[in-house]
Motif scaffolding. Structure first.
Motif, PDB file in Angstrom:
ATOM      1  N   LEU A 184       0.869  -1.298  -0.086  1.00 49.49           N
ATOM      2  CA  LEU A 184      -0.007   0.259   0.022  1.00 49.49           C
ATOM      3  C   LEU A 184       0.880   1.175   0.212  1.00 49.49           C
ATOM      4  O   LEU A 184       1.550   1.290   0.846  1.00 49.49           O
ATOM      5  CB  LEU A 184      -0.904  -0.224   1.219  1.00 49.49           C
ATOM      6  CG  LEU A 184      -1.743   1.310   1.660  1.00 49.49           C
ATOM      7  CD1 LEU A 184      -2.480   1.579   0.688  1.00 49.49           C
ATOM      8  CD2 LEU A 184      -2.155   1.229   2.821  1.00 49.49           C
ATOM      9  N   LEU A 185       0.798   2.115  -1.153  1.00 51.09           N
ATOM     10  CA  LEU A 185       1.464   3.431  -1.194  1.00 51.09           C
ATOM     11  C   LEU A 185       0.607   4.433  -0.328  1.00 51.09           C
ATOM     12  O   LEU A 185      -0.635   4.348  -0.780  1.00 51.09           O
ATOM     13  CB  LEU A 185       1.883   3.661  -2.578  1.00 51.09           C
ATOM     14  CG  LEU A 185       2.543   2.493  -3.359  1.00 51.09           C
ATOM     15  CD1 LEU A 185       3.110   3.423  -4.631  1.00 51.09           C
ATOM     16  CD2 LEU A 185       3.986   2.066  -2.637  1.00 51.09           C
ATOM     17  N   ALA A 186       0.955   5.181   0.526  1.00 49.17           N
ATOM     18  CA  ALA A 186       0.227   6.099   1.097  1.00 49.17           C
ATOM     19  C   ALA A 186       0.808   7.259   1.733  1.00 49.17           C
ATOM     20  O   ALA A 186       2.387   7.330   1.315  1.00 49.17           O
ATOM     21  CB  ALA A 186      -0.598   5.428   2.520  1.00 49.17           C
ATOM     22  N   THR A 187       0.363   8.167   2.249  1.00 46.74           N
ATOM     23  CA  THR A 187       1.045   9.203   2.787  1.00 46.74           C
ATOM     24  C   THR A 187       0.697   9.455   4.411  1.00 46.74           C
ATOM     25  O   THR A 187      -0.481   9.067   4.678  1.00 46.74           O
ATOM     26  CB  THR A 187       0.914  10.868   2.358  1.00 46.74           C
ATOM     27  OG1 THR A 187      -0.405  11.073   2.268  1.00 46.74           O
ATOM     28  CG2 THR A 187       1.588  10.634   0.984  1.00 46.74           C
ATOM     29  N   ARG A 188       1.413   9.792   5.060  1.00 48.35           N
ATOM     30  CA  ARG A 188       0.935   9.969   6.670  1.00 48.35           C
ATOM     31  C   ARG A 188       1.690  11.304   7.345  1.00 48.35           C
ATOM     32  O   ARG A 188       2.719  11.525   7.302  1.00 48.35           O
ATOM     33  CB  ARG A 188       1.585   8.545   7.506  1.00 48.35           C
ATOM     34  CG  ARG A 188       1.153   8.687   8.989  1.00 48.35           C
ATOM     35  CD  ARG A 188       1.487   7.655   9.696  1.00 48.35           C
ATOM     36  NE  ARG A 188       1.265   7.319  10.992  1.00 48.35           N
ATOM     37  CZ  ARG A 188       2.005   7.567  11.877  1.00 48.35           C
ATOM     38  NH1 ARG A 188       3.285   7.396  11.401  1.00 48.35           N
ATOM     39  NH2 ARG A 188       1.830   7.439  13.170  1.00 48.35           N
ATOM     40  N   SER A 189       0.586  12.146   7.566  1.00 43.34           N
ATOM     41  CA  SER A 189       0.966  13.546   7.953  1.00 43.34           C
ATOM     42  C   SER A 189       1.956  14.293   6.885  1.00 43.34           C
ATOM     43  O   SER A 189       3.033  14.991   7.231  1.00 43.34           O
ATOM     44  CB  SER A 189       1.913  13.643   9.281  1.00 43.34           C
ATOM     45  OG  SER A 189       1.239  12.847  10.285  1.00 43.34           O
ATOM     46  N   GLY A 190       1.491  13.993   5.435  1.00 43.15           N
ATOM     47  CA  GLY A 190       2.112  14.328   4.489  1.00 43.15           C
ATOM     48  C   GLY A 190       3.371  13.833   4.142  1.00 43.15           C
ATOM     49  O   GLY A 190       4.127  14.038   3.119  1.00 43.15           O
ATOM     50  N   GLU A 191       3.827  12.813   4.987  1.00 43.75           N
ATOM     51  CA  GLU A 191       5.186  11.936   4.451  1.00 43.75           C
ATOM     52  C   GLU A 191       4.974  10.819   3.556  1.00 43.75           C
ATOM     53  O   GLU A 191       3.891  10.221   4.078  1.00 43.75           O
ATOM     54  CB  GLU A 191       5.945  11.797   5.839  1.00 43.75           C
ATOM     55  CG  GLU A 191       6.613  13.011   6.585  1.00 43.75           C
ATOM     56  CD  GLU A 191       7.469  13.907   5.889  1.00 43.75           C
ATOM     57  OE1 GLU A 191       8.361  13.092   5.127  1.00 43.75           O
ATOM     58  OE2 GLU A 191       7.727  15.011   5.990  1.00 43.75           O
ATOM     59  N   ASP A 192       5.791  10.477   2.724  1.00 37.71           N
ATOM     60  CA  ASP A 192       5.624   9.193   2.059  1.00 37.71           C
ATOM     61  C   ASP A 192       5.634   8.142   2.836  1.00 37.71           C
ATOM     62  O   ASP A 192       6.786   8.001   3.422  1.00 37.71           O
ATOM     63  CB  ASP A 192       6.398   9.173   0.549  1.00 37.71           C
ATOM     64  CG  ASP A 192       6.016  10.170  -0.294  1.00 37.71           C
ATOM     65  OD1 ASP A 192       4.872  10.775  -0.260  1.00 37.71           O
ATOM     66  OD2 ASP A 192       6.959  10.298  -1.193  1.00 37.71           O
ATOM     67  N   ARG A 193       4.684   7.017   2.805  1.00 35.45           N
ATOM     68  CA  ARG A 193       4.854   5.596   3.337  1.00 35.45           C
ATOM     69  C   ARG A 193       4.436   4.773   2.457  1.00 35.45           C
ATOM     70  O   ARG A 193       3.666   4.818   1.555  1.00 35.45           O
ATOM     71  CB  ARG A 193       3.924   5.853   4.783  1.00 35.45           C
ATOM     72  CG  ARG A 193       4.415   6.806   5.704  1.00 35.45           C
ATOM     73  CD  ARG A 193       5.773   6.257   6.546  1.00 35.45           C
ATOM     74  NE  ARG A 193       5.877   7.360   7.590  1.00 35.45           N
ATOM     75  CZ  ARG A 193       6.663   8.309   7.502  1.00 35.45           C
ATOM     76  NH1 ARG A 193       7.194   8.604   6.248  1.00 35.45           N
ATOM     77  NH2 ARG A 193       6.887   9.076   8.622  1.00 35.45           N
ATOM     78  N   THR A 194       5.215   3.327   2.906  1.00 34.52           N
ATOM     79  CA  THR A 194       4.919   2.165   2.065  1.00 34.52           C
ATOM     80  C   THR A 194       4.723   1.116   3.074  1.00 34.52           C
ATOM     81  O   THR A 194       5.535   0.912   3.822  1.00 34.52           O
ATOM     82  CB  THR A 194       6.009   1.870   1.161  1.00 34.52           C
ATOM     83  OG1 THR A 194       6.408   2.973   0.106  1.00 34.52           O
ATOM     84  CG2 THR A 194       5.771   0.539   0.220  1.00 34.52           C
ATOM     85  N   TYR A 195       3.514   0.542   2.794  1.00 30.59           N
ATOM     86  CA  TYR A 195       3.036  -0.462   3.876  1.00 30.59           C
ATOM     87  C   TYR A 195       3.124  -1.985   3.150  1.00 30.59           C
ATOM     88  O   TYR A 195       2.407  -2.052   2.319  1.00 30.59           O
ATOM     89  CB  TYR A 195       1.719  -0.049   4.808  1.00 30.59           C
ATOM     90  CG  TYR A 195       1.897   1.127   5.275  1.00 30.59           C
ATOM     91  CD1 TYR A 195       2.771   1.157   6.498  1.00 30.59           C
ATOM     92  CD2 TYR A 195       1.325   2.278   4.675  1.00 30.59           C
ATOM     93  CE1 TYR A 195       2.682   2.546   7.132  1.00 30.59           C
ATOM     94  CE2 TYR A 195       1.533   3.368   5.686  1.00 30.59           C
ATOM     95  CZ  TYR A 195       1.890   3.623   6.706  1.00 30.59           C
ATOM     96  OH  TYR A 195       2.069   4.700   7.352  1.00 30.59           O
ATOM     97  N   ARG A 196       3.731  -3.008   3.747  1.00 29.40           N
ATOM     98  CA  ARG A 196       3.382  -4.138   3.009  1.00 29.40           C
ATOM     99  C   ARG A 196       2.163  -4.853   3.729  1.00 29.40           C
ATOM    100  O   ARG A 196       1.893  -4.918   4.752  1.00 29.40           O
ATOM    101  CB  ARG A 196       4.474  -5.201   3.677  1.00 29.40           C
ATOM    102  CG  ARG A 196       4.776  -6.454   2.928  1.00 29.40           C
ATOM    103  CD  ARG A 196       6.109  -6.831   3.059  1.00 29.40           C
ATOM    104  NE  ARG A 196       6.377  -8.427   2.818  1.00 29.40           N
ATOM    105  CZ  ARG A 196       7.708  -8.795   2.760  1.00 29.40           C
ATOM    106  NH1 ARG A 196       8.701  -8.138   2.851  1.00 29.40           N
ATOM    107  NH2 ARG A 196       7.825 -10.101   2.541  1.00 29.40           N
ATOM    108  N   LEU A 197       1.223  -5.458   2.571  1.00 27.52           N
ATOM    109  CA  LEU A 197      -0.204  -5.783   2.949  1.00 27.52           C
ATOM    110  C   LEU A 197      -0.074  -6.975   3.946  1.00 27.52           C
ATOM    111  O   LEU A 197      -1.005  -6.858   4.788  1.00 27.52           O
ATOM    112  CB  LEU A 197      -0.897  -6.102   1.736  1.00 27.52           C
ATOM    113  CG  LEU A 197      -1.078  -4.944   0.979  1.00 27.52           C
ATOM    114  CD1 LEU A 197      -2.114  -5.426  -0.410  1.00 27.52           C
ATOM    115  CD2 LEU A 197      -1.855  -3.874   1.409  1.00 27.52           C
ATOM    116  N   SER A 198       0.744  -7.825   3.903  1.00 33.47           N
ATOM    117  CA  SER A 198       1.053  -8.890   4.655  1.00 33.47           C
ATOM    118  C   SER A 198       1.186  -8.379   6.205  1.00 33.47           C
ATOM    119  O   SER A 198       1.032  -9.095   7.061  1.00 33.47           O
ATOM    120  CB  SER A 198       1.776  -9.940   4.214  1.00 33.47           C
ATOM    121  OG  SER A 198       3.075  -9.381   4.392  1.00 33.47           O
TER     122      SER A 198
END
Length: 325
Positions: free
Chosen positions: A190-204
Motif C-alpha cells: 500500500l502506497l500512502a502518505t502519513r502526516s504529509g510524508e510518503d509511506r509504504t506498507y506491506r499488505l501482509s
C-alpha cells in the motif's frame, strides 16, 4: 453475493455440461450443502437444472438452455484489469472475482470461439504454484476482510486506519491517506502518505483495516509507476544501507543479484575465476542472510563484522553437526 454465485453456477454447468456437487463446491469456494441449496433456488426460479444419478452422474442444464448472465460486476471488471498476473489479482484479494469474471468472458464468446479459446488456454500455464524442484512459491496471505477495506479506501478516496506490524516492532494503529496498491513478486504494498510524508506498507503486515468516512488528502490523479520508481530509489539510497566487498563464484552471481539492492564489478577475477564484487544490501541483517545462502561459493572481504558474523554462524553449525546424533 449469492446472486453472483448463482450466475457462476449456471455458467459452470453451461461450460462443463455436467459437474458433481463437490466439484461445483470447489469451483465456487463454498460447501457442498450451499451448492445443493443454490441448485434448489435455481430450479425454483425456472432454470432447468437436473440431476443424473450413478457413477458418472452430476448436475446438468437442459440442452440448449441459454440466458444473458454475462454482466460483469465491479470487482470482476477490476480483476480483469489486473489479470496480467493471476498472482497480482490474488494479492489484492480479487482471486475469486477473477475466476468468476473469466467464466463470464468465456461464456460470452461465440460457440466456435469458446471451444478454441478453451483448448488454447489448456496450452498455457502462467505463474504455477511450484518451481521445477517442487518448491512451493509462497504468496503472502492477506485476509479478504482487510484487503477489501484497503481497496475501498484506495478507490473511493477515503482516509484509512490500519493496524500495522512493522518488522521487529509491535503492531499499532495508524491513520493514512492511501495513494495506490502495488504487487511485486507476490508481495502486495500500500502506497500512502502519513502526516504529509510518503509511506509504504506491506499488505501482509496489515492486521486490520478500516476505511474512514473522511476524504483522503491526495492528488486527484497519480502516476503510480513513477511514484513506485521514486520510492524505490529513495529506499535503495537511504536508511541503513550496507556495502559489501566479496568474491563470488560466477554461477552464483545471478542469484546474488536477485537478492541484493545493487551489484557492481570491483576487480578482475582471481585465480579461481571468481570476480570481486561490490554489493549493496538494505541493512546488516539483509547482508548476513544473503551471503549465508551462498555458503562457500562466496567469501566476504569486508566489512570485518560481516566476516565475523558468518564465521561464528558456520562454527555454530559445525559444532552442532560435529558428533553423531
Amino acid at each position: 453475493m449469492r446472486a453472483d454465485r448463482l450466475v457462476s453456477l449456471v455458467l459452470l454447468l453451461r461450460r462443463h455440461e455436467r459437474l458433481t456437487a463437490p466439484e461445483l463446491a470447489r469451483e465456487l469456494e463454498v460447501s457442498t450443502r450451499t451448492v445443493l441449496r443454490d441448485i434448489e433456488a435455481l430450479s425454483a426460479a425456472g432454470v432447468p437444472v437436473y440431476a443424473e444419478r450413478g457413477r458418472h452422474g452430476g448436475f446438468s442444464l437442459l440442452p440448449g438452455f441459454r440466458t444473458e448472465l454475462t454482466g460483469l460486476n465491479h470487482d470482476e471488471a477490476l480483476a480483469l484489469l489486473v489479470a496480467g498476473s493471476r498472482r497480482g489479482a490474488q494479492a489484492f484479494g480479487l482471486g475469486s472475482a477473477l475466476a468468476s469474471a473469466m467464466r463470464k468472458v468465456v461464456d460470452a464468446l461465440p460457440e466456435g470461439d469458446r471451444a478454441t479459446a478453451a483448448g488454447a488456454a489448456r496450452r498455457l500455464l502462467v505463474d504455477p504454484e511450484t518451481d521445477l524442484l517442487e518448491r512451493r512459491l509462497a504468496a503472502e496471505e492477506v485476509p479478504d476482510t482487510v484487503v477489501a477495506q484497503i481497496r475501498r479506501a484506495v478507490f473511493a478516496g477515503y482516509r484509512l486506519r490500519i493496524h500495522y506490524a512493522a518488522a521487529g516492532r509491535d503492531a499499532r494503529w495508524r491513520t493514512v491517506d492511501p495513494v495506490g496498491l502495488v504487487t511485486v513478486r507476490d508481495q502486495g504494498y500500500l502506497l500512502a502518505t502519513r502526516s504529509g510524508e510518503d509511506r509504504t506498507y506491506r499488505l501482509s503486515r496489515v492486521l486490520a483495516a478500516e476505511a474512514l468516512d473522511e476524504p483522503a488528502r491526495r492528488p486527484d490523479r497519480v502516476d503510480l509507476d513513477r511514484v513506485w520508481r521514486e520510492r524505490g530509489a529513495r529506499f535503495r539510497t537511504g536508511g541503513d544501507r550496507v556495502s559489501v566487498l566479496a568474491r563470488v563464484a560466477p554461477q552464483r552471481r545471478e542469484e546474488l543479484a536477485d537478492t541484493a539492492l545493487e551489484v557492481r564489478e570491483a576487480r578482475e577475477e582471481d585465480g579461481d575465476g571468481r570476480p570481486t564484487l561490490e554489493v549493496d544490501f538494505q541493512d546488516r541483517r539483509h547482508a548476513e542472510w544473503a551471503l549465508w545462502q551462498l555458503a562457500a561459493d562466496a567469501e566476504v572481504l569486508s566489512p570485518e563484522w560481516l566476516r565475523t558474523a558468518l564465521r561464528d554462524r558456520a562454527a555454530a553449525m559445525a559444532e552442532r553437526y560435529g558428533s553423531p546424533s
